[in-house]
Design a protein around this motif. Structure first.
Motif, PDB file in Angstrom:
ATOM      1  N   THR A  33      39.129  34.216 -54.287  1.00  0.00           N
ATOM      2  CA  THR A  33      39.057  33.524 -53.188  1.00  0.00           C
ATOM      3  C   THR A  33      38.353  34.351 -51.857  1.00  0.00           C
ATOM      4  OG1 THR A  33      41.165  31.971 -53.706  1.00  0.00           O
ATOM      5  CG2 THR A  33      40.059  31.996 -51.310  1.00  0.00           C
ATOM      6  N   LEU A  34      38.717  35.610 -52.026  1.00  0.00           N
ATOM      7  CA  LEU A  34      38.461  36.621 -51.069  1.00  0.00           C
ATOM      8  C   LEU A  34      36.967  36.761 -51.386  1.00  0.00           C
ATOM      9  CD1 LEU A  34      41.269  39.202 -50.693  1.00  0.00           C
ATOM     10  CD2 LEU A  34      40.533  37.701 -48.986  1.00  0.00           C
ATOM     11  N   CYS A  35      36.748  37.180 -52.567  1.00  0.00           N
ATOM     12  CA  CYS A  35      35.266  37.592 -52.954  1.00  0.00           C
ATOM     13  C   CYS A  35      34.507  36.302 -52.582  1.00  0.00           C
ATOM     14  CB  CYS A  35      35.242  37.807 -54.456  1.00  0.00           C
ATOM     15  SG  CYS A  35      35.985  39.198 -54.893  1.00  0.00           S
ATOM     16  N   LYS A  36      34.739  35.041 -53.100  1.00  0.00           N
ATOM     17  CA  LYS A  36      34.022  33.984 -52.860  1.00  0.00           C
ATOM     18  C   LYS A  36      33.580  33.843 -51.222  1.00  0.00           C
ATOM     19  CE  LYS A  36      33.413  29.161 -54.008  1.00  0.00           C
ATOM     20  NZ  LYS A  36      34.405  27.915 -54.885  1.00  0.00           N
ATOM     21  N   ASN A  37      34.848  33.923 -50.401  1.00  0.00           N
ATOM     22  CA  ASN A  37      34.511  33.659 -49.042  1.00  0.00           C
ATOM     23  C   ASN A  37      33.411  34.884 -48.511  1.00  0.00           C
ATOM     24  OD1 ASN A  37      36.170  31.720 -48.881  1.00  0.00           O
ATOM     25  ND2 ASN A  37      37.920  32.770 -48.109  1.00  0.00           N
ATOM     26  N   VAL A  38      33.652  36.155 -49.019  1.00  0.00           N
ATOM     27  CA  VAL A  38      32.597  37.294 -48.842  1.00  0.00           C
ATOM     28  C   VAL A  38      31.056  36.742 -49.066  1.00  0.00           C
ATOM     29  CG1 VAL A  38      32.107  39.496 -48.839  1.00  0.00           C
ATOM     30  CG2 VAL A  38      34.429  38.963 -48.655  1.00  0.00           C
ATOM     31  N   GLN A  86      28.461  43.341 -56.924  1.00  0.00           N
ATOM     32  CA  GLN A  86      28.625  43.255 -58.257  1.00  0.00           C
ATOM     33  C   GLN A  86      29.564  44.473 -58.958  1.00  0.00           C
ATOM     34  OE1 GLN A  86      26.454  40.986 -60.271  1.00  0.00           O
ATOM     35  NE2 GLN A  86      28.086  41.666 -61.469  1.00  0.00           N
ATOM     36  N   ASN A  87      29.549  45.446 -58.539  1.00  0.00           N
ATOM     37  CA  ASN A  87      30.419  46.693 -59.046  1.00  0.00           C
ATOM     38  C   ASN A  87      31.939  46.291 -58.861  1.00  0.00           C
ATOM     39  OD1 ASN A  87      28.192  48.129 -59.706  1.00  0.00           O
ATOM     40  ND2 ASN A  87      28.615  49.667 -57.775  1.00  0.00           N
ATOM     41  N   LYS A  88      32.242  45.732 -57.664  1.00  0.00           N
ATOM     42  CA  LYS A  88      33.602  45.064 -57.497  1.00  0.00           C
ATOM     43  C   LYS A  88      34.079  44.237 -58.439  1.00  0.00           C
ATOM     44  CE  LYS A  88      34.089  46.293 -52.551  1.00  0.00           C
ATOM     45  NZ  LYS A  88      32.603  47.344 -52.450  1.00  0.00           N
ATOM     46  N   LEU A  89      32.988  43.210 -58.665  1.00  0.00           N
ATOM     47  CA  LEU A  89      33.369  41.950 -59.573  1.00  0.00           C
ATOM     48  C   LEU A  89      33.682  42.714 -60.844  1.00  0.00           C
ATOM     49  CD1 LEU A  89      30.908  39.276 -58.260  1.00  0.00           C
ATOM     50  CD2 LEU A  89      33.431  39.602 -57.732  1.00  0.00           C
ATOM     51  N   ASP A  90      32.803  43.553 -61.407  1.00  0.00           N
ATOM     52  CA  ASP A  90      33.105  44.239 -62.644  1.00  0.00           C
ATOM     53  C   ASP A  90      34.319  44.902 -62.927  1.00  0.00           C
ATOM     54  OD1 ASP A  90      30.325  43.362 -63.264  1.00  0.00           O
ATOM     55  OD2 ASP A  90      29.651  45.400 -62.804  1.00  0.00           O
ATOM     56  N   VAL A  91      35.031  45.309 -61.830  1.00  0.00           N
ATOM     57  CA  VAL A  91      35.943  46.193 -61.910  1.00  0.00           C
ATOM     58  C   VAL A  91      37.301  45.227 -61.852  1.00  0.00           C
ATOM     59  CG1 VAL A  91      37.592  47.482 -60.557  1.00  0.00           C
ATOM     60  CG2 VAL A  91      35.367  48.350 -60.874  1.00  0.00           C
ATOM     61  N   LEU A 149      37.400  43.597 -65.431  1.00  0.00           N
ATOM     62  CA  LEU A 149      37.995  44.560 -66.284  1.00  0.00           C
ATOM     63  C   LEU A 149      39.506  44.690 -65.977  1.00  0.00           C
ATOM     64  CD1 LEU A 149      35.209  47.185 -66.289  1.00  0.00           C
ATOM     65  CD2 LEU A 149      35.897  45.640 -68.147  1.00  0.00           C
ATOM     66  N   GLY A 150      39.964  44.530 -64.806  1.00  0.00           N
ATOM     67  CA  GLY A 150      41.386  44.633 -64.475  1.00  0.00           C
ATOM     68  C   GLY A 150      42.204  43.619 -64.639  1.00  0.00           C
ATOM     69  N   ASN A 151      41.419  42.464 -65.099  1.00  0.00           N
ATOM     70  CA  ASN A 151      42.074  41.023 -65.439  1.00  0.00           C
ATOM     71  C   ASN A 151      42.488  40.399 -63.902  1.00  0.00           C
ATOM     72  OD1 ASN A 151      41.924  40.848 -68.144  1.00  0.00           O
ATOM     73  ND2 ASN A 151      43.607  42.425 -68.373  1.00  0.00           N
ATOM     74  N   ARG A 152      41.664  40.892 -62.745  1.00  0.00           N
ATOM     75  CA  ARG A 152      41.989  40.279 -61.569  1.00  0.00           C
ATOM     76  C   ARG A 152      41.295  38.999 -61.430  1.00  0.00           C
ATOM     77  NH1 ARG A 152      44.281  43.651 -57.499  1.00  0.00           N
ATOM     78  NH2 ARG A 152      44.829  41.610 -56.815  1.00  0.00           N
ATOM     79  N   ILE A 153      40.412  38.756 -62.140  1.00  0.00           N
ATOM     80  CA  ILE A 153      39.577  37.475 -62.099  1.00  0.00           C
ATOM     81  C   ILE A 153      39.434  36.995 -63.638  1.00  0.00           C
ATOM     82  CG2 ILE A 153      38.671  37.677 -59.783  1.00  0.00           C
ATOM     83  CD1 ILE A 153      36.027  38.286 -61.117  1.00  0.00           C
TER      84      ILE A 153
END
Length: 59
Positions: A4-9, A21-26, A29-33
């Protein structure tokens, strides 16, 4: 929550493309999304980038 935070940003346009893009990749990989959320957010960024490029070419 991260999704939700990423989508809002991304919707706000207040980000640098490669950095997000780098944050989304991480986050993926960290199973946060989930992979579905990752794809949706990447598609949203691509659409927003295309819209921004179209607006800049008109000006």
């Amino acid at each position: 929550m991260i999704y939700t935070l990423c989508k809002n940003v991304i919707k706000s346009g207040n980000y640098e493309h490669q950095s997000m893009q780098n944050k989304l990749d991480v986050f993926l990989l960290g199973n946060r999304i989930t992979s579905k959320q990752y794809t949706e957010l990447c598609d949203l960024m691509k659409a927003q980038q295309a819209t921004t490029e179209q607006t800049q070419s008109i000006d």
